[in-house]
Design a protein around this motif. Structure first.
Motif: not given
Ligand code: NAP
Length: 495
Positions: A62, A185, A187-188, A191, A208-209, A294, A458
């Motif tokens: 991003d 929902t 970033a992963s 995408q 969830r959010t 977030k 997180w």
């Molecule tokens: P994340 O931001 O932690 O998102 C996890 C998602 O799963 C959230 O929507 C969360 O809901 C949901 N979730 C978790 N447990 C659940 C459950 N038991 N039931 C229902 N929903 C559940 O993980 P991520 O998307 O892998 O991203 C992590 C970080 O990696 C990002 O914040 C970013 O820093 C980095 N990243 C960056 C990029 C980029 O540069 N484009 C791409 C991917 C990742 P809640 O929100 O309600 O907790």
């Protein structure tokens, strides 16, 4: 097969653990500083860290690539303004090979434990192969997001189809013509969703959010542009500086200017209104927490995907998973052939998956029972000559993490120079310096949107304390690490 016997050897100047961006950058800088007796240990079969692991469809960064690249290795021909995962991995491999890091690199070399040997004033690093490597300095570069988090959902193991975590994607699983359930929902998920929707016959997205989503001004990047950045430094500085300034300005909304957050929030809502015309779906996708609490997403087709007729956004909480379905608490049964867990990472495991025992035998996990902390994000009292890259309170919500990493690398180099000037000695941060740093940091973090924004994220450790993020601008962090402050360290002689 029996393990090879432990081998004792003269301590190296440093061992770096982790072959992602931070480890690679540290290795390059060590070589450039004339320090050649070091090893870079990587537990997997290839370098790349998060950019090796996250191979889900459309994985990209991003932050524009002109800024999401090392300042000391510019001009790489990224084909797009926002680089995609394969190109970022190619860039990392280019850095390793151009700077001659291979002879220092040990792949498939996971670390089991590391402990401080006060008698010899060095770290003893035990690998999973049973080898013991000794080094004066231990530099961890294991990332904040390297351990996938599986959701604790009843019946998850009973699902009979492919079940993929976003960070452990299996390219052999074809989504074509299948019913796909995506949980998350962040970033992963945002995408990977467009490709899932373009291939599957039905996609159910369990939210969830809802996230805030900004438009993404992506475009192809012609080769001449990269060439110019590589060969005409003022143009590179201008481009990097512009992107940096925009990101930094937007970042003010997170820690200093809530009114800016309110403006950017309206931008996100306008983008949502323009892209999602169905009011019921728009309501589901409208966040109720403060912008930035977030991670803010950039739109790479997320809204386009959720508005497709064969994609359903389910906001009822998940009750359980069965062999071929996900059940929600309202009794809804959502059939699925493939389950995608885009559920994030165990972000609190800062030192990866191995245990580090310090001067008194106390481990980092014990020291961090109430949540991770460090001095300037790099050192911890009780752990001499341990230096962390991308350690506690060094993550960002708004700018390139490589800028932060380069700040830490410079600081660690300063420490290693001080160690080189004093053979046999070790450096350990003074407890009062550490506690003052953290008291000020936590006070500032208490005013940021991550603490006050009304969401779970997180970035928080036990008790809601922010353990992942830095509290302000990236340049204030750079300023704090501009020189190694030896006066805040005790010099330990071998026992
Ligand atoms: P994340 O931001 O932690 O998102 C996890 C998602 O799963 C959230 O929507 C969360 O809901 C949901 N979730 C978790 N447990 C659940 C459950 N038991 N039931 C229902 N929903 C559940 O993980 P991520 O998307 O892998 O991203 C992590 C970080 O990696 C990002 O914040 C970013 O820093 C980095 N990243 C960056 C990029 C980029 O540069 N484009 C791409 C991917 C990742 P809640 O929100 O309600 O907790």
């Amino acid at each position: 097969m029996s393990e090879a016997p432990p081998r004792a050897s003269a301590p190296l100047a440093a061992v770096i653990v982790g072959g992602g961006f931070a480890g690679i950058g540290m290795a390059i800088r060590l070589k450039q500083a004339g320090i050649h007796d070091f090893l870079l240990l990587e537990r997997e079969a290839g370098i790349g860290g998060t950019w090796r692991d996250n191979t889900y469809p459309n994985a990209a960064c991003d932050v524009p690539s002109v800024l999401y690249s090392f300042s000391f290795e510019p001009g790489f021909p990224f084909p797009r303004f926002y680089a995609r995962q394969p190109d970022i991995l190619r860039y990392q491999r280019h850095c390793v090979s151009k700077h001659g890091i291979e002879p220092h690199l040990r792949l498939n070399c996971g670390v089991r434990t590391a402990h401080w040997d006060g008698t010899a004033a060095c770290w003893r690093i035990h690998t999973l192969h049973g080898e013991v490597i000794s080094a004066r300095a231990l530099i961890t570069a294991t990332g904040q997001l390297s351990v996938p988090r599986l959701p604790d959902i009843a019946g998850l193991a009973s699902f009979t189809g492919p079940c993929l975590h976003s960070a452990r994607w299996d390219p052999g699983v074809d989504l074509q013509g299948r019913r796909v359930a995506v949980i998350g929902t962040g970033a992963s998920a945002a995408q990977l969703l467009p490709q899932a929707v373009s291939r599957a016959i039905r996609v159910t997205l369990f939210q969830r959010t809802p996230p805030y989503v900004l438009p993404r001004p992506d475009r192809p990047a012609p080769r001449w542009e990269s060439w110019l950045y590589g060969h005409v430094p003022p143009l590179r500085w201008l481009s990097r500086g512009t992107v940096f300034a925009v990101q930094e300005f937007l970042g003010l909304s997170l820690y200093a200017l809530p009114v800016l957050g309110a403006v950017v929030r309206q931008l996100c809502l306008a983008h949502l209104w323009l892209r999602v015309r169905d009011p019921a779906l728009r309501r589901k996708l409208t966040p109720s927490y403060a912008l930035g609490c977030k991670r803010i997403l950039v739109d790479n087709g997320f809204y386009g995907a959720v508005t497709q007729p064969h994609c359903e956004v389910v906001t009822e909480a998940i009750a359980s998973v069965g062999p071929d379905h996900v059940r929600t608490v309202d009794g809804g049964r959502h059939e699925a052939d493939v389950l995608v867990l885009a559920t994030g990472f165990a972000s609190q495991t800062f030192n990866g998956t191995f245990e580090i025992a310090g001067r008194d035998g106390r481990t980092l996990s014990e020291a961090w029972r109430e949540g991770a902390y460090a001095y300037r994000g790099v050192t911890v009292h009780g752990f001499p000559n341990l230096f962390m890259l991308y350690g506690p309170n060094t993550n960002l919500g708004h700018n390139s993490i490589l800028y932060m990493t380069e700040s830490q690398i410079g600081y660690v180099l300063g420490a290693l120079r001080a160690l080189r000037a004093a053979p046999g000695e070790a450096l350990e941060v003074l407890p009062e310096a550490e506690s003052q740093w953290n008291a000020r940091l936590q006070q500032a973090l208490g005013r940021t949107v991550w603490s006050t924004g009304g969401c779970g994220n997180w970035y928080q450790g036990p008790g809601g304390r922010i353990t992942s993020n830095w509290s302000g601008s990236t340049f204030s962090y750079r300023g704090a690490l501009r020189r190694f402050d030896a006066e805040h360290y005790a010099r330990l002689a071998p026992r």
